[in-house]
Design a protein around this motif. Structure first.
Motif, PDB file in Angstrom:
ATOM      1  N   ARG A  19     -93.629 -34.920  19.310  1.00 38.75           N
ATOM      2  CA  ARG A  19     -92.553 -33.937  19.411  1.00 38.75           C
ATOM      3  C   ARG A  19     -91.230 -34.572  19.002  1.00 38.75           C
ATOM      4  NH1 ARG A  19     -90.594 -32.863  25.519  1.00 38.75           N
ATOM      5  NH2 ARG A  19     -88.592 -32.777  24.431  1.00 38.75           N
ATOM      6  N   PRO A  20     -90.259 -33.788  18.616  1.00 39.97           N
ATOM      7  CA  PRO A  20     -88.923 -34.352  18.369  1.00 39.97           C
ATOM      8  C   PRO A  20     -88.358 -34.931  19.669  1.00 39.97           C
ATOM      9  CG  PRO A  20     -89.105 -32.100  17.532  1.00 39.97           C
ATOM     10  CD  PRO A  20     -90.299 -32.333  18.387  1.00 39.97           C
ATOM     11  N   ASP A  21     -87.560 -35.973  19.538  1.00 40.62           N
ATOM     12  CA  ASP A  21     -86.964 -36.596  20.722  1.00 40.62           C
ATOM     13  C   ASP A  21     -85.707 -35.825  21.114  1.00 40.62           C
ATOM     14  OD1 ASP A  21     -86.413 -38.253  22.813  1.00 40.62           O
ATOM     15  OD2 ASP A  21     -85.733 -39.941  21.594  1.00 40.62           O
ATOM     16  N   ILE A  22     -85.920 -34.583  21.538  1.00 39.59           N
ATOM     17  CA  ILE A  22     -84.863 -33.655  21.892  1.00 39.59           C
ATOM     18  C   ILE A  22     -85.042 -33.239  23.354  1.00 39.59           C
ATOM     19  CG2 ILE A  22     -83.860 -31.373  21.432  1.00 39.59           C
ATOM     20  CD1 ILE A  22     -83.410 -33.242  19.122  1.00 39.59           C
ATOM     21  N   VAL A  23     -83.950 -33.190  24.093  1.00 38.34           N
ATOM     22  CA  VAL A  23     -83.995 -32.668  25.460  1.00 38.34           C
ATOM     23  C   VAL A  23     -84.003 -31.150  25.385  1.00 38.34           C
ATOM     24  CG1 VAL A  23     -82.796 -32.529  27.674  1.00 38.34           C
ATOM     25  CG2 VAL A  23     -82.830 -34.686  26.407  1.00 38.34           C
ATOM     26  N   TRP A  24     -85.094 -30.544  25.832  1.00 43.82           N
ATOM     27  CA  TRP A  24     -85.231 -29.096  25.783  1.00 43.82           C
ATOM     28  C   TRP A  24     -84.775 -28.463  27.092  1.00 43.82           C
ATOM     29  CZ3 TRP A  24     -90.709 -29.911  23.413  1.00 43.82           C
ATOM     30  CH2 TRP A  24     -90.587 -30.018  22.018  1.00 43.82           C
ATOM     31  N   PHE A  25     -84.639 -27.142  27.067  1.00 42.71           N
ATOM     32  CA  PHE A  25     -84.253 -26.417  28.269  1.00 42.71           C
ATOM     33  C   PHE A  25     -85.272 -26.697  29.375  1.00 42.71           C
ATOM     34  CE2 PHE A  25     -82.186 -23.969  24.893  1.00 42.71           C
ATOM     35  CZ  PHE A  25     -80.896 -23.914  25.394  1.00 42.71           C
ATOM     36  N   GLY A  26     -84.755 -27.003  30.559  1.00 41.05           N
ATOM     37  CA  GLY A  26     -85.625 -27.337  31.679  1.00 41.05           C
ATOM     38  C   GLY A  26     -85.877 -28.817  31.826  1.00 41.05           C
ATOM     39  N   GLU A  27     -85.438 -29.633  30.864  1.00 36.86           N
ATOM     40  CA  GLU A  27     -85.612 -31.083  30.941  1.00 36.86           C
ATOM     41  C   GLU A  27     -84.292 -31.751  31.305  1.00 36.86           C
ATOM     42  OE1 GLU A  27     -89.249 -31.894  27.858  1.00 36.86           O
ATOM     43  OE2 GLU A  27     -87.235 -31.859  26.991  1.00 36.86           O
ATOM     44  N   TYR A  28     -84.392 -32.946  31.889  1.00 42.06           N
ATOM     45  CA  TYR A  28     -83.205 -33.640  32.386  1.00 42.06           C
ATOM     46  C   TYR A  28     -82.537 -34.401  31.252  1.00 42.06           C
ATOM     47  CZ  TYR A  28     -80.262 -36.021  35.804  1.00 42.06           C
ATOM     48  OH  TYR A  28     -79.183 -36.470  36.534  1.00 42.06           O
ATOM     49  N   PRO A  29     -81.230 -34.254  31.081  1.00 45.83           N
ATOM     50  CA  PRO A  29     -80.518 -34.952  29.999  1.00 45.83           C
ATOM     51  C   PRO A  29     -80.651 -36.472  30.111  1.00 45.83           C
ATOM     52  CG  PRO A  29     -79.158 -33.210  30.926  1.00 45.83           C
ATOM     53  CD  PRO A  29     -80.337 -33.342  31.831  1.00 45.83           C
TER      54      PRO A  29
END
Length: 232
Positions: free
Chosen positions: A142-152
Motif C-alpha cells: 500500500r502507499p505509505d499514507i496515513v488514511w482516515f481512521g489511522e493515527y498520524p
C-alpha cells in the motif's frame, strides 16, 4: 535562540498545481474517500486505491516547488535556532525546495508500506497489485499514507517540539483536521506566539495571535523577508 515550528497544509502546494480536498472539480471530487483513503477501502478494492495514488504521485512529481516552499527553505538556512516543518502534505515539494528538517504527519506518496509487517521502501512511479514487500513477500503493498481512521505519524516528537516552541506558524491549513488543528492551542500553552498565514481564515483562526491572508506564494516570502530583516 528562537525555537520555530511551522505547520503546512494543502494551501501551500495549491499554487504548484496540487489540489486540496475541497477544490471544486479536483481529483478528490471524482472519488469517494471511503473507497480510496481508508484501510477498509484498500482491503475491498486495492487496485482502485493504487490507481488513485499512482495518479496523485504522477501529479506531485510533475509539480514544482513554488515561492512559498523556497522561502521556507531559505528561512531554514538563516534561522539561528531550532526549526521544524510539520507538513500535512504527502508531496515532497518541501524537500525539493531544499528544506531538510521536515516531518510528514500523513506519510508521503514517495513511500510504499507493507500492510503485513510495516516494512517501508521507496515507491515506484506506479504501484501494482503484484508488487510484493521486499522484507516478507506480502502483496499487495500500500502507499505509505496515513488514511482516515489511522493515527498520524511522529506525534510524540511533534508535541514535544510544540511545547518547546517560541513561535508557531500555520500555513495553508483549513483548521478542520485534527490533531493538526489543535497545534496552535498546544504551542500557546507554554507561551509561544502563534501566526496563521492563509488564503482565508481557518476554522481555528481565533487560536492565533495574528492572521495574515493572501496567496502563500506572496505572504510567506514577505514574512520570511521580515524575519531576515529583524535578525539583521
Amino acid at each position: 535562540m528562537k525555537r520555530l515550528v511551522i505547520l503546512t497544509g494543502a494551501g501551500i502546494s495549491a499554487e504548484s498545481g496540487l489540489g486540496t480536498f475541497r477544490e471544486k472539480d479536483g481529483l478528490w471530487t471524482r472519488y469517494d474517500l471511503n473507497d480510496v483513503a481508508t484501510p477498509r477501502g484498500f482491503a475491498r478494492n486495492p487496485g482502485l486505491v493504487l490507481d488513485f495514488y499512482n495518479a496523485r504521485r504522477a501529479n506531485a512529481r510533475a509539480a514544482c516547488p513554488n515561492a512559498a516552499h523556497v522561502a521556507l527553505a531559505e528561512l531554514e538556512a538563516f534561522w539561528p535556532g531550532e526549526m521544524l516543518i510539520v507538513t500535512q502534505n504527502v508531496d515532497d515539494l518541501h524537500e525539493r525546495a531544499g528544506s531538510q528538517s521536515i516531518l510528514h504527519i500523513h506519510g508521503g506518496l514517495e513511500g510504499a508500506l507493507c500492510a503485513a509487517c510495516d516494512h517501508r521502501w521507496p515507491a515506484p512511479a506506479e504501484m501494482r497489485l503484484a508488487d510484493a514487500c521486499p522484507a516478507c513477500g506480502h502483496a499487495p503493498a500500500r502507499p505509505d499514507i496515513v488514511w482516515f481512521g489511522e493515527y498520524p505519524y511522529h506525534m510524540q516528537q511533534i508535541e514535544a517540539a510544540l511545547l518547546r516552541a517560541d513561535l508557531f506558524v500555520a500555513i495553508g491549513t483549513s483548521g478542520t483536521v485534527y490533531p493538526a488543528a489543535g497545534f496552535a492551542e498546544i504551542a500557546a500553552r507554554t507561551g509561544a506566539d502563534c501566526l496563521e498565514l492563509n488564503a482565508e481564515a481557518s476554522a481555528v483562526a481565533p487560536d492565533f495571535d495574528e492572521v495574515r491572508l493572501g496567496p502563500a506564494s506572496r505572504i510567506v516570502p514577505e514574512w520570511v523577508a521580515e524575519l531576515r530583516a529583524a535578525l539583521g
